[in-house]
Structure formats: C-alpha cells, structure tokens
Design a protein around this motif. Sequence first.
Motif, PDB file in Angstrom:
ATOM      1  N   GLY A  36       0.817  -1.208   0.000  1.00 13.78           N
ATOM      2  CA  GLY A  36       0.000   0.000   0.000  1.00 13.78           C
ATOM      3  C   GLY A  36       0.851   1.258   0.000  1.00 13.78           C
ATOM      4  N   LEU A  37       1.952   1.223   0.745  1.00 15.87           N
ATOM      5  CA  LEU A  37       2.855   2.369   0.761  1.00 15.87           C
ATOM      6  C   LEU A  37       3.581   2.532  -0.577  1.00 15.87           C
ATOM      7  CD1 LEU A  37       4.376   1.896   4.334  1.00 15.87           C
ATOM      8  CD2 LEU A  37       2.671   3.588   3.638  1.00 15.87           C
ATOM      9  N   LEU A  38       3.986   1.407  -1.170  1.00 16.48           N
ATOM     10  CA  LEU A  38       4.679   1.466  -2.460  1.00 16.48           C
ATOM     11  C   LEU A  38       3.757   1.877  -3.594  1.00 16.48           C
ATOM     12  CD1 LEU A  38       6.949  -1.718  -2.270  1.00 16.48           C
ATOM     13  CD2 LEU A  38       7.635   0.666  -1.976  1.00 16.48           C
ATOM     14  N   SER A  39       2.444   1.792  -3.392  1.00 14.55           N
ATOM     15  CA  SER A  39       1.499   2.190  -4.434  1.00 14.55           C
ATOM     16  C   SER A  39       1.596   3.673  -4.768  1.00 14.55           C
ATOM     17  CB  SER A  39       0.068   1.849  -4.010  1.00 14.55           C
ATOM     18  OG  SER A  39      -0.096   0.450  -3.849  1.00 14.55           O
ATOM     19  N   TYR A  83       2.408   7.917  -8.547  1.00 15.57           N
ATOM     20  CA  TYR A  83       2.496   9.351  -8.799  1.00 15.57           C
ATOM     21  C   TYR A  83       3.646   9.684  -9.741  1.00 15.57           C
ATOM     22  CZ  TYR A  83      -0.962  10.802  -5.316  1.00 15.57           C
ATOM     23  OH  TYR A  83      -2.124  11.015  -4.632  1.00 15.57           O
ATOM     24  N   PHE A  84       4.693   8.871  -9.743  1.00 14.80           N
ATOM     25  CA  PHE A  84       5.884   9.164 -10.524  1.00 14.80           C
ATOM     26  C   PHE A  84       5.845   8.550 -11.912  1.00 14.80           C
ATOM     27  CE2 PHE A  84       7.030   9.183  -6.020  1.00 14.80           C
ATOM     28  CZ  PHE A  84       7.576  10.450  -5.892  1.00 14.80           C
ATOM     29  N   SER A  85       5.190   7.413 -12.052  1.00 14.96           N
ATOM     30  CA  SER A  85       5.127   6.766 -13.364  1.00 14.96           C
ATOM     31  C   SER A  85       3.989   5.752 -13.389  1.00 14.96           C
ATOM     32  CB  SER A  85       6.453   6.059 -13.684  1.00 14.96           C
ATOM     33  OG  SER A  85       6.368   5.334 -14.901  1.00 14.96           O
ATOM     34  N   VAL A  86       3.346   5.655 -14.543  1.00 17.75           N
ATOM     35  CA  VAL A  86       2.251   4.690 -14.697  1.00 17.75           C
ATOM     36  C   VAL A  86       2.780   3.263 -14.776  1.00 17.75           C
ATOM     37  CG1 VAL A  86       0.708   6.326 -15.833  1.00 17.75           C
ATOM     38  CG2 VAL A  86       2.329   5.022 -17.211  1.00 17.75           C
ATOM     39  N   TYR A  87       4.089   3.127 -14.964  1.00 16.56           N
ATOM     40  CA  TYR A  87       4.670   1.791 -15.038  1.00 16.56           C
ATOM     41  C   TYR A  87       4.592   1.055 -13.699  1.00 16.56           C
ATOM     42  CZ  TYR A  87       6.552   3.242 -19.539  1.00 16.56           C
ATOM     43  OH  TYR A  87       6.683   3.694 -20.834  1.00 16.56           O
ATOM     44  N   PHE A  88       4.293   1.793 -12.637  1.00 14.11           N
ATOM     45  CA  PHE A  88       4.139   1.168 -11.319  1.00 14.11           C
ATOM     46  C   PHE A  88       2.694   0.769 -11.046  1.00 14.11           C
ATOM     47  CE2 PHE A  88       7.966   3.818 -10.706  1.00 14.11           C
ATOM     48  CZ  PHE A  88       8.837   2.847 -10.244  1.00 14.11           C
ATOM     49  N   CYS A  89       1.860   0.719 -12.082  1.00  9.80           N
ATOM     50  CA  CYS A  89       0.448   0.382 -11.878  1.00  9.80           C
ATOM     51  C   CYS A  89       0.261  -1.053 -11.395  1.00  9.80           C
ATOM     52  CB  CYS A  89      -0.343   0.611 -13.163  1.00  9.80           C
ATOM     53  SG  CYS A  89       0.211  -0.405 -14.556  1.00  9.80           S
ATOM     54  N   VAL A 144      -2.310  -3.183  -8.026  1.00 11.89           N
ATOM     55  CA  VAL A 144      -3.087  -4.358  -8.460  1.00 11.89           C
ATOM     56  C   VAL A 144      -2.624  -5.595  -7.689  1.00 11.89           C
ATOM     57  CG1 VAL A 144      -3.604  -5.874 -10.401  1.00 11.89           C
ATOM     58  CG2 VAL A 144      -3.522  -3.395 -10.741  1.00 11.89           C
ATOM     59  N   ALA A 145      -1.311  -5.798  -7.620  1.00 15.74           N
ATOM     60  CA  ALA A 145      -0.775  -6.950  -6.893  1.00 15.74           C
ATOM     61  C   ALA A 145      -1.088  -6.857  -5.401  1.00 15.74           C
ATOM     62  CB  ALA A 145       0.731  -7.046  -7.117  1.00 15.74           C
ATOM     63  N   THR A 146      -1.036  -5.634  -4.862  1.00 16.01           N
ATOM     64  CA  THR A 146      -1.330  -5.445  -3.434  1.00 16.01           C
ATOM     65  C   THR A 146      -2.783  -5.774  -3.130  1.00 16.01           C
ATOM     66  OG1 THR A 146       0.367  -3.729  -3.285  1.00 16.01           O
ATOM     67  CG2 THR A 146      -1.290  -3.793  -1.542  1.00 16.01           C
ATOM     68  N   PHE A 147      -3.675  -5.372  -3.998  1.00 14.07           N
ATOM     69  CA  PHE A 147      -5.094  -5.651  -3.784  1.00 14.07           C
ATOM     70  C   PHE A 147      -5.378  -7.151  -3.803  1.00 14.07           C
ATOM     71  CE2 PHE A 147      -9.427  -6.230  -5.440  1.00 14.07           C
ATOM     72  CZ  PHE A 147     -10.146  -5.568  -4.442  1.00 14.07           C
ATOM     73  N   LEU A 148      -4.820  -7.847  -4.769  1.00 12.89           N
ATOM     74  CA  LEU A 148      -5.021  -9.304  -4.840  1.00 12.89           C
ATOM     75  C   LEU A 148      -4.406  -9.996  -3.628  1.00 12.89           C
ATOM     76  CD1 LEU A 148      -4.290  -9.888  -8.641  1.00 12.89           C
ATOM     77  CD2 LEU A 148      -6.519  -9.740  -7.507  1.00 12.89           C
ATOM     78  N   LEU A 149      -3.242  -9.519  -3.216  1.00 15.35           N
ATOM     79  CA  LEU A 149      -2.584 -10.099  -2.047  1.00 15.35           C
ATOM     80  C   LEU A 149      -3.401  -9.844  -0.782  1.00 15.35           C
ATOM     81  CD1 LEU A 149      -0.060 -11.570  -0.985  1.00 15.35           C
ATOM     82  CD2 LEU A 149       1.005  -9.322  -0.673  1.00 15.35           C
ATOM     83  N   ALA A 150      -4.019  -8.675  -0.701  1.00 17.60           N
ATOM     84  CA  ALA A 150      -4.842  -8.354   0.473  1.00 17.60           C
ATOM     85  C   ALA A 150      -6.066  -9.265   0.552  1.00 17.60           C
ATOM     86  CB  ALA A 150      -5.269  -6.890   0.417  1.00 17.60           C
ATOM     87  N   ALA A 203      -5.519  -1.775   5.806  1.00 16.81           N
ATOM     88  CA  ALA A 203      -4.754  -0.534   5.669  1.00 16.81           C
ATOM     89  C   ALA A 203      -4.061  -0.463   4.310  1.00 16.81           C
ATOM     90  CB  ALA A 203      -3.726  -0.425   6.793  1.00 16.81           C
ATOM     91  N   GLY A 204      -3.549  -1.608   3.847  1.00 17.21           N
ATOM     92  CA  GLY A 204      -2.929  -1.648   2.530  1.00 17.21           C
ATOM     93  C   GLY A 204      -3.914  -1.326   1.424  1.00 17.21           C
ATOM     94  N   ILE A 205      -5.149  -1.850   1.542  1.00 15.14           N
ATOM     95  CA  ILE A 205      -6.187  -1.548   0.550  1.00 15.14           C
ATOM     96  C   ILE A 205      -6.521  -0.057   0.561  1.00 15.14           C
ATOM     97  CG2 ILE A 205      -8.595  -1.962  -0.065  1.00 15.14           C
ATOM     98  CD1 ILE A 205      -8.277  -4.808   0.911  1.00 15.14           C
ATOM     99  N   PHE A 206      -6.654   0.499   1.750  1.00 11.46           N
ATOM    100  CA  PHE A 206      -6.973   1.919   1.862  1.00 11.46           C
ATOM    101  C   PHE A 206      -5.861   2.789   1.262  1.00 11.46           C
ATOM    102  CE2 PHE A 206      -6.515   5.897   4.263  1.00 11.46           C
ATOM    103  CZ  PHE A 206      -7.748   6.492   3.974  1.00 11.46           C
ATOM    104  N   LEU A 207      -4.608   2.440   1.519  1.00 11.98           N
ATOM    105  CA  LEU A 207      -3.497   3.225   1.003  1.00 11.98           C
ATOM    106  C   LEU A 207      -3.400   3.162  -0.519  1.00 11.98           C
ATOM    107  CD1 LEU A 207      -0.737   2.367   3.638  1.00 11.98           C
ATOM    108  CD2 LEU A 207      -1.901   4.556   3.350  1.00 11.98           C
ATOM    109  N   LEU A 208      -3.630   1.973  -1.100  1.00  8.25           N
ATOM    110  CA  LEU A 208      -3.520   1.860  -2.552  1.00  8.25           C
ATOM    111  C   LEU A 208      -4.643   2.587  -3.274  1.00  8.25           C
ATOM    112  CD1 LEU A 208      -5.628  -0.424  -4.009  1.00  8.25           C
ATOM    113  CD2 LEU A 208      -4.264  -1.948  -2.603  1.00  8.25           C
ATOM    114  N   LEU A 209      -5.785   2.764  -2.600  1.00  6.61           N
ATOM    115  CA  LEU A 209      -6.894   3.473  -3.233  1.00  6.61           C
ATOM    116  C   LEU A 209      -6.599   4.957  -3.413  1.00  6.61           C
ATOM    117  CD1 LEU A 209     -10.037   1.879  -1.524  1.00  6.61           C
ATOM    118  CD2 LEU A 209      -9.244   1.568  -3.869  1.00  6.61           C
ATOM    119  N   ILE A 210      -5.756   5.513  -2.553  1.00  9.80           N
ATOM    120  CA  ILE A 210      -5.456   6.951  -2.633  1.00  9.80           C
ATOM    121  C   ILE A 210      -4.814   7.311  -3.973  1.00  9.80           C
ATOM    122  CG2 ILE A 210      -4.144   8.838  -1.606  1.00  9.80           C
ATOM    123  CD1 ILE A 210      -4.521   7.512   1.111  1.00  9.80           C
ATOM    124  N   PRO A 211      -3.688   6.704  -4.374  1.00 12.00           N
ATOM    125  CA  PRO A 211      -3.116   7.054  -5.687  1.00 12.00           C
ATOM    126  C   PRO A 211      -3.967   6.565  -6.854  1.00 12.00           C
ATOM    127  CG  PRO A 211      -1.875   5.260  -4.684  1.00 12.00           C
ATOM    128  CD  PRO A 211      -2.814   5.758  -3.640  1.00 12.00           C
TER     129      PRO A 211
END
Length: 268
Positions: free
Chosen positions: A42-45, A49-55, A59-65, A87-95
């Motif tokens: 979630g934090l790495l999500s 902001y810096f590049s769409v290549y981190f999309c 996605v991986a965090t959500f499936l893992l959650a 918390a990880g799901i909530f954090l990834l939703l922000i970006p």
Amino acid sequence: MEQEQNTSSLFSKKWNMADESSSEDQPLTNISVLAILCLLGGLLSFLLYFSVYFCFVPVATFLLALLTLYRIKRSEGILVGAWMAWAGIFLLLIPCVAVPVQTSVFRARLCADSCEYLQTWFRMAKEGNYEKIRQMQHVPHFVQSKMSSVNYWKQFTREEESHAAMHSFLKNKLLLTLATLGDRAEIAPYRIDAAYHTSSSDKVLSTWSVTYPNEAGQKETFFLRIDSNRTWDEDKQIAGWTGGGNVTGPLKLDESGRVPETLEQSKK
C-alpha cells in the motif's frame, strides 16, 4: 478456622488448575507475513504518482490483500493482522483515485491552453500576418524577434537553405486559403486527437473545422489537423507555446462522412 482455610485452599487450587488448562488449550497467534506485505505494498502504491509503469503495484497489493484476509479468516484465530491488509487496501486506493483525477484535470487545462493559443494562430493566419505565424511556429513568445519586418525577412536571404524554407512556407496552400478567406472563415476546435507530457514539453494534436460561404452563398466546411507544443524556460520560469509547423489538411473524410482518427487514415 482450619476447615475454612482448607476450603479456601481447595477453591484456589481449583481455579489455578482451570487457568492452567485454559492456557494450554488456547492456540498461539502469529502475525501474518502476507499482511505485512500488504501494508508495504500500500505504501509502495504511491510510486504511481511518478510513473504509470508502477500500476502493477496496487493491483498486486489488492489481490494479495484479498488472499491475506481469506487466510486469516480460515486460520480460526491463529493468524492476525487483518487490519494491516485493510490498511494496505486503503493506502492503494489513494493514488489509484488521485492520479487519474489529476491527469484528467491536467489534460483538460492543457487542451484549453492549446486551443487559446491556436485561436491566436488562426487569427494571424486570417490576417495574413506571415511574419508572426512563422515566429509562432518555431519559438515561444518570450524569445520571438523584436526586429522590424524588413530586417526579419532579410535574414532569410543570407543562406540558401533558409531562403528555400521561407519560400516553401509562403507557398503553403492552407495559409494562403486562410488568408484569402479572412474574416469569412469561421474556425472552431473540432476534436483533441492527442495530448500528452514529455520530459521537455507538453504536446497537443487537435483537429479544427473551417466553415466558409462558397460562391453560391452556401456554407462549406473542411477540416485540418494542427500541432502545438508548450515548453518551459527554466531561467525565466515561464512557459511558452509553439505550433502550426505541422498543419495538414484539408482532411479527407471516411466513408461515413466523419473525420478520420489518424493522419494515415485521412490520406487513404
């Protein structure tokens, strides 16, 4: 007294035995490693902001959650840490929500600024101000030449290559058509074909409609495609537009009478 003490000691002994048995039956709990990874993901999500290549990170965090919450629920209390997965799901939703909104707002503003600039470009074209158009094609307004018209055109006679390029520019059929139509032409934005940001500039490719009255007094319309670029001057801390260097038209309509999406299609 002795009887009461014996009763009290027996009573206490019974409770101690119950406590020991209950502690032995209670299973040990462990923090789920996957839950920790979800929180980290979630934090790495925010790298989105810096590049769409981190999309792939959100996605991986959500499936893992989802997998983590399922395993914690099936563990019957052995695994804990569901709050970290949430918390990880909530954090990834922000970006995931903020980045598309920010991109849409930036694109809308970029297109609006491009249209405002190109309206000035078309006004110069209808007035036949080729000197201004030539400068707008190559340099932003804050570095355009302040020399007189005579001296401006003289500089293209010094070198054969620049002289030939200027003659080619003055023979541009679209520029001659717009100058001939003048105020009779109604020019309006038709569609934004592309708008994107590069490391050095912002680029917009748009299609415009030109409506004018023919000899019979009936209105006719043709379409042209034009580019515009916005660059940033680090020293002066100012942005400026250039464009019109790659204006193409009139565009050929497709079989359904629509403007083609790409330049290649318009040439067919």
